[in-house]
Enzyme design. Structure first.
Site, short mmCIF file in Angstrom:
data_model
loop_
_atom_site.label_atom_id
_atom_site.label_comp_id
_atom_site.label_asym_id
_atom_site.label_seq_id
_atom_site.Cartn_x
_atom_site.Cartn_y
_atom_site.Cartn_z
N LYS A 21 10.81 1.26 -6.63
CA LYS A 21 11.44 0.53 -5.52
C LYS A 21 10.67 -0.75 -5.22
CE LYS A 21 11.75 2.65 -1.34
NZ LYS A 21 11.16 1.78 -0.30
N ARG A 26 10.61 -6.79 -5.68
CA ARG A 26 9.88 -8.00 -6.07
C ARG A 26 10.55 -8.71 -7.24
NH1 ARG A 26 6.83 -4.52 -3.26
NH2 ARG A 26 4.96 -5.24 -2.18
N GLY A 93 11.68 -1.81 5.07
CA GLY A 93 10.55 -2.58 5.60
C GLY A 93 10.09 -3.63 4.61
N SER A 166 -2.04 -3.19 4.03
CA SER A 166 -0.58 -3.13 3.89
C SER A 166 -0.12 -4.15 2.85
CB SER A 166 0.08 -3.45 5.24
OG SER A 166 1.40 -3.91 5.03
N ASP A 314 2.86 6.89 0.81
CA ASP A 314 4.26 7.35 0.78
C ASP A 314 4.40 8.79 0.29
OD1 ASP A 314 5.03 4.89 1.73
OD2 ASP A 314 5.69 4.12 -0.21
N LYS A 341 6.31 4.46 9.71
CA LYS A 341 7.15 4.39 8.50
C LYS A 341 8.61 4.59 8.92
CE LYS A 341 3.89 3.56 5.57
NZ LYS A 341 3.80 2.23 4.97
N ARG A 345 6.10 9.93 10.39
CA ARG A 345 5.99 10.96 9.36
C ARG A 345 4.94 12.02 9.68
NH1 ARG A 345 7.10 7.18 3.99
NH2 ARG A 345 9.36 7.23 4.17
N ARG A 387 12.12 10.15 2.33
CA ARG A 387 11.00 10.91 1.76
C ARG A 387 10.83 12.26 2.47
NH1 ARG A 387 9.63 7.35 -1.95
NH2 ARG A 387 9.29 5.19 -1.34
C1 S3P Z 1 5.57 -1.08 0.21
C2 S3P Z 1 4.38 -1.01 0.90
C3 S3P Z 1 3.99 0.13 1.74
C4 S3P Z 1 4.85 1.35 1.46
C5 S3P Z 1 6.31 1.01 1.36
C6 S3P Z 1 6.55 0.00 0.26
C7 S3P Z 1 5.83 -2.28 -0.62
O1 S3P Z 1 4.14 -0.22 3.10
O2 S3P Z 1 4.64 2.34 2.43
O3 S3P Z 1 7.08 2.17 1.11
O4 S3P Z 1 6.76 -2.26 -1.46
O5 S3P Z 1 5.12 -3.28 -0.44
P1 S3P Z 1 2.99 -0.99 3.93
O6 S3P Z 1 2.78 -2.31 3.35
O7 S3P Z 1 3.54 -1.05 5.32
O8 S3P Z 1 1.78 -0.12 3.85
#
Ligand code: S3P
Length: 425
Positions: A21, A26, A93, A166, A314, A341, A345, A387
């Site tokens: 994902k 990206r 997110g 993050s 995750d 999240k 969670r 999840r």
């Molecule tokens: C992700 C970063 C993580 C992850 C999310 C996907 C990404 O989040 O939990 O499922 O693709 O950059 P955070 O950057 O908030 O830690």
């Protein structure tokens, strides 16, 4: 939709899982900013990655989704158009935060929103550094929450010390940095997933790394590329745990991304006594990939915290299931990020596994589990979180009696073929 899970003695077989994902998002983002065509194979046909596609289509990017590939005709770094309508990141997110970085860099006005879960997730973590770079935001709760409107352009480079590990924060700033004058850097407390850095390199952008600091220089040229998206380790995780806890299981998952910023669960399961080994290890478009073999094992409890947490954030819901089925105590610390999240969670995992008879307690930054090796079937809720739905399905396989996971359409976010894959095993 509801998932109906019957107890299983074992799972066995060899299979592929859907594309990663994070890498799928990206590939659309950098493909859109590149000059020329980008062809993506193994793209995740899930709701989250489609949210990213729709947002870029609204900014004038031509994206053709075919069954076996996605073709993006890049507009170049400065070729995005002001969207006529509100951009919708849905449940994602990653879409919202990475896009905020790009919108910050573009000299136009835009509005971005998301579904009810995303509208409650913190955005100040990206708005604050992007405002320092000179982007202008308006939004609810002093710009902490979506919907947000953005007036971008004329960015200044910054050296940002992030309080959280993050990848979404790091990526938003690095993407904005592509539009800033000079060198933008991000330093994080622990290394988060580095797919953005790797893919930027793949598109021809120089990325410098030193310790916990990553740097990009503004105004680079991105060139369209071919991308093979590996299977998503986070989707493989459900089967890694299921095969480990169901005695007699033996599975092989082919072509999975094993970037070490993502495979903390592998290290923890091995420490718990799991029998997992990698085969056919290789690197494809800057990303490590392998086939993963798993055999059932007797697991024991473990204590985790600190720098491993971003490497398995995750996977903690399904790790909790493994801990319940293990012998002894498991303690998970330093994972307060779980509370922001797709659902909280920590609360949700504790609440749902308790319903199945697990001995599990929440802590402000994690949970404590007393492994009993026993779960009872029952009715669980997904809380709209993909999840959680899949972790509870894995719990259901190991439980006594049937388990129903209600409101489980959300698996379409990251793994639309989840129930088909389970049935096949
Ligand atoms: C992700 C970063 C993580 C992850 C999310 C996907 C990404 O989040 O939990 O499922 O693709 O950059 P955070 O950057 O908030 O830690």
């Amino acid at each position: 939709m509801e998932l109906l899970i019957k107890p299983k003695d074992k799972i066995s077989g060899q299979f592929h899982i859907p594309g990663d994902k994070s890498i799928s998002h990206r590939s659309i983002i950098l493909g859109a900013l590149a000059e020329g065509t980008t062809e993506v194979k193994g793209f995740l046909h899930g709701e989250d990655s489609y949210s990213t596609v729709e947002c870029f289509r609204k900014m004038g990017v031509d994206i053709d989704i075919q069954e076996d590939k996605v073709i993006i005709k890049g507009n170049g770094l400065y070729g995005l158009q002001e969207p006529e309508d509100v951009l919708n990141a849905g449940n994602s997110g990653t879409t919202a935060r990475l896009l905020l970085g790009i919108l910050a860099g573009n000299p136009f006005y835009s509005v971005i929103t998301g579904d009810s879960s995303l509208r409650n997730r913190p955005m100040e973590r990206v708005v604050e550094p992007l405002s320092k770079m000179a982007a202008v935001f308006y939004g609810r709760k002093s710009t902490a929450l979506l919907p947000l409107s953005v007036l971008g352009g004329n960015l200044k480079a910054i050296d940002y010390i992030s309080p959280v590990a993050s990848a979404q924060v790091k990526s938003a700033i690095l993407l904005a940095g592509l539009y800033a004058q000079g060198v933008t850097s991000v330093t994080e407390p622990y290394l988060s997933r580095d797919h953005t850095e790797r893919m930027l390199k793949h598109f021809g952008v120089e990325v410098n790394k030193e310790g916990g600091k990553v740097e990009v220089e503004g105004n680079p040229r991105l060139t369209g590329r071919e991308i093979n998206v590996p299977g998503d380790f986070s989707s493989a995780a459900f089967f890694l745990v299921a095969a480990s806890i169901l005695p007699g299981s033996s599975i092989k998952i082919i072509n999975v991304g094993v970037n070490s910023t993502r495979t903390g669960l592998l290290d923890v399961l091995l420490e718990m006594g799991a029998k997992i080994y990698l085969e056919n290890e290789r690197v494809e478009n800057e990303e490590p990939v392998a086939d993963i073999n798993v055999e059932a094992a007797e697991l024991r409890g473990v204590e985790i915290g600190g720098k491993i947490i971003p490497r398995l954030i995750d996977e903690i819901p399904v790790l909790a299931v493994a801990a319940v089925m293990a012998e002894g105590k498991t303690v998970i610390r330093d994972a307060a990020e779980l509370r922001v999240k797709e659902s909280d969670r920590i609360s949700v995992v504790v609440q749902e596994l308790k319903k199945m008879g697990a001995q599990i307690e929440s802590r402000p930054d994690g949970m404590v589990i007393n492994g009993t090796g026993q779960l009872n079937g029952g009715v669980c809720q997904s809380h709209g979180d993909h999840r959680i739905a899949m972790a509870m399905a894995v719990a259901g396989l190991a439980a006594r009696g049937e388990t129903r996971v209600t409101d489980s359409d959300c698996v379409n976010i990251s793994f639309p073929e989840f129930s088909k894959a389970l049935k096949a095993l």
